[in-house]
Design an enzyme around this catalytic site. Structure first.
Site, PDB file in Angstrom:
ATOM      1  N   SER A  43      96.730  65.635  64.757  1.00  0.00           N
ATOM      2  CA  SER A  43      95.767  66.725  64.586  1.00  0.00           C
ATOM      3  C   SER A  43      94.801  66.377  63.455  1.00  0.00           C
ATOM      4  O   SER A  43      95.186  66.310  62.291  1.00  0.00           O
ATOM      5  CB  SER A  43      96.501  68.034  64.255  1.00  0.00           C
ATOM      6  OG  SER A  43      95.614  68.977  63.700  1.00  0.00           O
ATOM      7  N   CYS A  80      83.359  73.221  62.291  1.00  0.00           N
ATOM      8  CA  CYS A  80      83.545  74.598  62.749  1.00  0.00           C
ATOM      9  C   CYS A  80      84.026  75.522  61.628  1.00  0.00           C
ATOM     10  O   CYS A  80      84.532  75.074  60.598  1.00  0.00           O
ATOM     11  CB  CYS A  80      84.491  74.640  63.945  1.00  0.00           C
ATOM     12  SG  CYS A  80      86.224  74.474  63.513  1.00  0.00           S
ATOM     13  N   GLU A  89      87.953  64.264  70.785  1.00  0.00           N
ATOM     14  CA  GLU A  89      86.698  65.010  70.617  1.00  0.00           C
ATOM     15  C   GLU A  89      85.515  64.054  70.485  1.00  0.00           C
ATOM     16  O   GLU A  89      84.443  64.285  71.052  1.00  0.00           O
ATOM     17  CB  GLU A  89      86.763  65.936  69.391  1.00  0.00           C
ATOM     18  CG  GLU A  89      85.531  66.821  69.307  1.00  0.00           C
ATOM     19  CD  GLU A  89      85.434  67.650  68.040  1.00  0.00           C
ATOM     20  OE1 GLU A  89      84.308  67.902  67.584  1.00  0.00           O
ATOM     21  OE2 GLU A  89      86.492  68.054  67.497  1.00  0.00           O
TER      22      GLU A  89
END
Length: 316
Positions: free
Chosen positions: A228, A200, A131
């Site tokens: 993750s 988020c 990301e």
């Protein structure tokens, strides 16, 4: 033999977020529309169970676009990609579908808007995470500077301290990020922040649920993958919120039973890319050994849904 009692605090919300749900759906719909194989650049989401499942259906996972043939569709992962990737796909006249989470795309748009206004960007994120690579790759080299910690802020070399803005990775620890933002604002008072928090809703909600459970639980398990980011942050949040033993497990087979000897209460949550079937598997493993009482701890309700790209909603 009677089983020892165990109160199991189940975090809600947990597991799949809307961006992950959409990304998986995109691969499945692409396979239905174009047939196998469909190529996916990088793991669509960071979860081995999910990736293996899609591989069984005919998805082929590659790390670079060069590994994908020109004549098969390619999908970009939920984490986002640098601008150079779709540009290369277009140059090769490939059919491609972008599964970037819309909330990551929002950060990309934000970075471009600030760049157009003449501001240099500082990104709060983890070096090497897809990301972060994708977001930094939206702008020309040198236009986005990366900071990972509050300590990094003291050493960052900017072009003009009066012409700065910051964005963040969407899956960071809320508390850690607040500390880094405070350090940026202290050193660069003119720095411009996002209109709305970049971290988020799913990351925020899952961390809040863990904070509610951690002080009540003797131990807490996070179902998720070691690569993750949001799952690893949940482990850190649990430890900081007062849980003496917080651990990441991919599957029930990863549970360290010796470390959990003598517990009377356990928290369970799952990262945003972990399917509920893996949570069920962990609960079943505890039910075999303990007399389990499940108590769901709900701190928010989620009803977010993202549409899949139009190309997948049209007939082949």
């Amino acid at each position: 033999m009677t089983k020892p009692p165990l109160t199991l605090y189940l975090a809600a919300p947990r597991g799949f977020c809307a961006g992950v749900d959409r990304a998986i759906k995109i691969v499945e719909m692409a396979l239905q529309k174009w047939g196998a194989p469909v190529y996916v650049r990088h793991e669509i989401v960071h979860n081995k169970y999910v990736v293996d499942n899609l591989r069984d259906q005919g998805a082929v996972f590659v790390e670079t676009l060069a590994e994908a043939p020109d004549d098969r569709p390619v999908i970009f992962s939920a984490h986002g990609v640098p601008k150079s990737v779709p540009a290369k796909a277009e140059a090769r006249e490939m059919v491609y579908v972008d599964a970037t989470c819309p909330l990551v795309s929002k950060v990309h748009v934000e970075a471009e808007r600030h760049h157009a206004a003449g501001l240099q960007m500082i990104m709060i994120g983890h070096a090497g995470h897809p990301e972060t690579i994708g977001t930094m790759g939206q702008l020309p080299e040198g236009e986005v500077l990366l900071v990972e910690t509050a300590e990094d802020v003291a050493h960052v070399q900017v072009r003009d301290p009066e012409r700065l803005a910051y964005v963040t990775q969407t899956t960071l620890s809320i508390d850690d990020t607040a500390g880094i933002v405070a350090a940026l604002q202290a050193r660069f008072p003119a720095i411009v922040g996002p209109h709305k928090e970049d971290i988020c809703y799913a990351t925020t909600n899952r961390q809040a649920a863990v904070k509610a459970i951690a002080p009540r639980a003797d131990a807490l398990l996070v179902v998720g993958a070691p690569n993750s980011s949001n799952s690893k942050r949940l482990v850190e949040v649990a430890a900081k919120a007062g849980c003496s033993y917080a651990q990441l497990v991919q599957r029930a087979t990863d549970i360290d039973w010796r470390a959990l000897e003598g517990i009377a209460s356990l928290g369970i949550t799952a990262g945003a890319s972990a399917p509920e079937v893996l949570v069920d598997e962990v609960i079943a493993a505890f039910s075999e050994r303990y007399d389990v009482t499940i108590e769901e701890v709900e701190t928010a309700k989620e009803n977010v849904e993202f549409k899949v790209p139009r190309v997948l909603r049209q007939p082949a």
